[in-house]
Scaffold this motif. Structure first.
Motif, PDB file in Angstrom:
ATOM      1  N   GLN A 124       0.832  -1.200   0.000  1.00  0.00           N
ATOM      2  CA  GLN A 124       0.000   0.000   0.000  1.00  0.00           C
ATOM      3  C   GLN A 124       0.870   1.254   0.000  1.00  0.00           C
ATOM      4  O   GLN A 124       0.606   2.200  -0.736  1.00  0.00           O
ATOM      5  CB  GLN A 124      -0.918   0.019   1.221  1.00  0.00           C
ATOM      6  CG  GLN A 124      -1.996  -1.034   1.202  1.00  0.00           C
ATOM      7  CD  GLN A 124      -2.808  -1.066   2.478  1.00  0.00           C
ATOM      8  OE1 GLN A 124      -2.398  -0.529   3.504  1.00  0.00           O
ATOM      9  NE2 GLN A 124      -3.956  -1.714   2.412  1.00  0.00           N
ATOM     10  N   GLN A 125       1.915   1.236   0.809  1.00  0.00           N
ATOM     11  CA  GLN A 125       2.801   2.386   0.896  1.00  0.00           C
ATOM     12  C   GLN A 125       3.523   2.637  -0.429  1.00  0.00           C
ATOM     13  O   GLN A 125       3.713   3.790  -0.838  1.00  0.00           O
ATOM     14  CB  GLN A 125       3.813   2.198   2.034  1.00  0.00           C
ATOM     15  CG  GLN A 125       3.195   2.142   3.412  1.00  0.00           C
ATOM     16  CD  GLN A 125       2.572   0.791   3.755  1.00  0.00           C
ATOM     17  OE1 GLN A 125       2.804  -0.222   3.086  1.00  0.00           O
ATOM     18  NE2 GLN A 125       1.769   0.775   4.799  1.00  0.00           N
ATOM     19  N   VAL A 132       1.008   4.315  -2.786  1.00  0.00           N
ATOM     20  CA  VAL A 132       0.854   5.740  -2.466  1.00  0.00           C
ATOM     21  C   VAL A 132       2.083   6.514  -2.942  1.00  0.00           C
ATOM     22  O   VAL A 132       1.967   7.596  -3.523  1.00  0.00           O
ATOM     23  CB  VAL A 132       0.597   5.952  -0.959  1.00  0.00           C
ATOM     24  CG1 VAL A 132       0.657   7.437  -0.600  1.00  0.00           C
ATOM     25  CG2 VAL A 132      -0.743   5.352  -0.552  1.00  0.00           C
ATOM     26  N   SER A 133       3.257   5.957  -2.723  1.00  0.00           N
ATOM     27  CA  SER A 133       4.500   6.600  -3.156  1.00  0.00           C
ATOM     28  C   SER A 133       4.534   6.764  -4.671  1.00  0.00           C
ATOM     29  O   SER A 133       4.917   7.814  -5.188  1.00  0.00           O
ATOM     30  CB  SER A 133       5.698   5.783  -2.680  1.00  0.00           C
ATOM     31  OG  SER A 133       6.897   6.343  -3.145  1.00  0.00           O
ATOM     32  N   LYS A 162       2.258   9.530  -5.666  1.00  0.00           N
ATOM     33  CA  LYS A 162       2.881  10.813  -5.329  1.00  0.00           C
ATOM     34  C   LYS A 162       3.949  11.187  -6.358  1.00  0.00           C
ATOM     35  O   LYS A 162       4.062  12.342  -6.758  1.00  0.00           O
ATOM     36  CB  LYS A 162       3.482  10.738  -3.924  1.00  0.00           C
ATOM     37  CG  LYS A 162       3.941  12.054  -3.395  1.00  0.00           C
ATOM     38  CD  LYS A 162       4.379  11.911  -1.946  1.00  0.00           C
ATOM     39  CE  LYS A 162       4.615  13.268  -1.345  1.00  0.00           C
ATOM     40  NZ  LYS A 162       4.915  13.187   0.088  1.00  0.00           N
ATOM     41  N   ILE A 182      -1.642  14.271  -2.548  1.00  0.00           N
ATOM     42  CA  ILE A 182      -1.906  13.132  -1.675  1.00  0.00           C
ATOM     43  C   ILE A 182      -2.404  13.658  -0.335  1.00  0.00           C
ATOM     44  O   ILE A 182      -1.667  14.299   0.406  1.00  0.00           O
ATOM     45  CB  ILE A 182      -0.639  12.274  -1.474  1.00  0.00           C
ATOM     46  CG1 ILE A 182      -0.059  11.829  -2.813  1.00  0.00           C
ATOM     47  CG2 ILE A 182      -0.941  11.084  -0.578  1.00  0.00           C
ATOM     48  CD1 ILE A 182      -0.965  10.961  -3.656  1.00  0.00           C
ATOM     49  N   GLN A 214      -5.487  12.585   2.954  1.00  0.00           N
ATOM     50  CA  GLN A 214      -5.987  11.391   3.633  1.00  0.00           C
ATOM     51  C   GLN A 214      -7.023  10.650   2.797  1.00  0.00           C
ATOM     52  O   GLN A 214      -7.081   9.422   2.818  1.00  0.00           O
ATOM     53  CB  GLN A 214      -6.564  11.754   5.009  1.00  0.00           C
ATOM     54  CG  GLN A 214      -6.836  10.540   5.865  1.00  0.00           C
ATOM     55  CD  GLN A 214      -5.619   9.635   6.059  1.00  0.00           C
ATOM     56  OE1 GLN A 214      -4.494  10.101   6.216  1.00  0.00           O
ATOM     57  NE2 GLN A 214      -5.836   8.335   6.023  1.00  0.00           N
ATOM     58  N   VAL A 254      -5.095   8.632   0.218  1.00  0.00           N
ATOM     59  CA  VAL A 254      -4.424   7.506   0.879  1.00  0.00           C
ATOM     60  C   VAL A 254      -5.438   6.408   1.180  1.00  0.00           C
ATOM     61  O   VAL A 254      -5.177   5.224   0.907  1.00  0.00           O
ATOM     62  CB  VAL A 254      -3.698   7.964   2.164  1.00  0.00           C
ATOM     63  CG1 VAL A 254      -3.192   6.766   2.964  1.00  0.00           C
ATOM     64  CG2 VAL A 254      -2.537   8.888   1.810  1.00  0.00           C
ATOM     65  N   GLU A 274      -5.247   2.700  -0.437  1.00  0.00           N
ATOM     66  CA  GLU A 274      -5.160   1.493   0.390  1.00  0.00           C
ATOM     67  C   GLU A 274      -6.281   0.526   0.055  1.00  0.00           C
ATOM     68  O   GLU A 274      -6.056  -0.682  -0.055  1.00  0.00           O
ATOM     69  CB  GLU A 274      -5.200   1.874   1.867  1.00  0.00           C
ATOM     70  CG  GLU A 274      -3.934   2.573   2.319  1.00  0.00           C
ATOM     71  CD  GLU A 274      -4.004   3.101   3.747  1.00  0.00           C
ATOM     72  OE1 GLU A 274      -5.110   3.141   4.335  1.00  0.00           O
ATOM     73  OE2 GLU A 274      -2.941   3.487   4.263  1.00  0.00           O
TER      74      GLU A 274
END
Length: 69
Positions: A37-38, A41-42, A45, A52, A54, A57, A61
């Motif tokens: 997930q991280q 998101v990266s 971005k 980005i 909440q 995110v 996720e």
């Protein structure tokens, strides 16, 4: 795939105010290529195309969970 694409388009419209098939396909493909997930998101971005926050995110996720199961 069509259901997932429609879900992504609907969520993008809710979050960003836009809904585009090509953007949805790109985001789904990026989620599938991500290792976590991280990482997803990266990668979002790094595109520099969306801010980005909440909401993004949480969307990322949830999408990652959908494509990784």
């Amino acid at each position: 795939m069509a259901d997932l694409e429609q879900w992504v388009k609907d969520r993008l419209h809710d979050i960003l105010g836009l809904s585009d098939r090509h953007v949805a396909q790109f985001i789904i493909g990026t989620a599938r290529k991500s290792s976590s997930q991280q990482d997803f998101v990266s990668r979002l971005k790094q595109t520099g195309t969306i801010d980005i926050d909440q909401n993004v995110v949480a969307f990322a996720e949830e999408l990652y969970e959908k494509v990784s199961t």
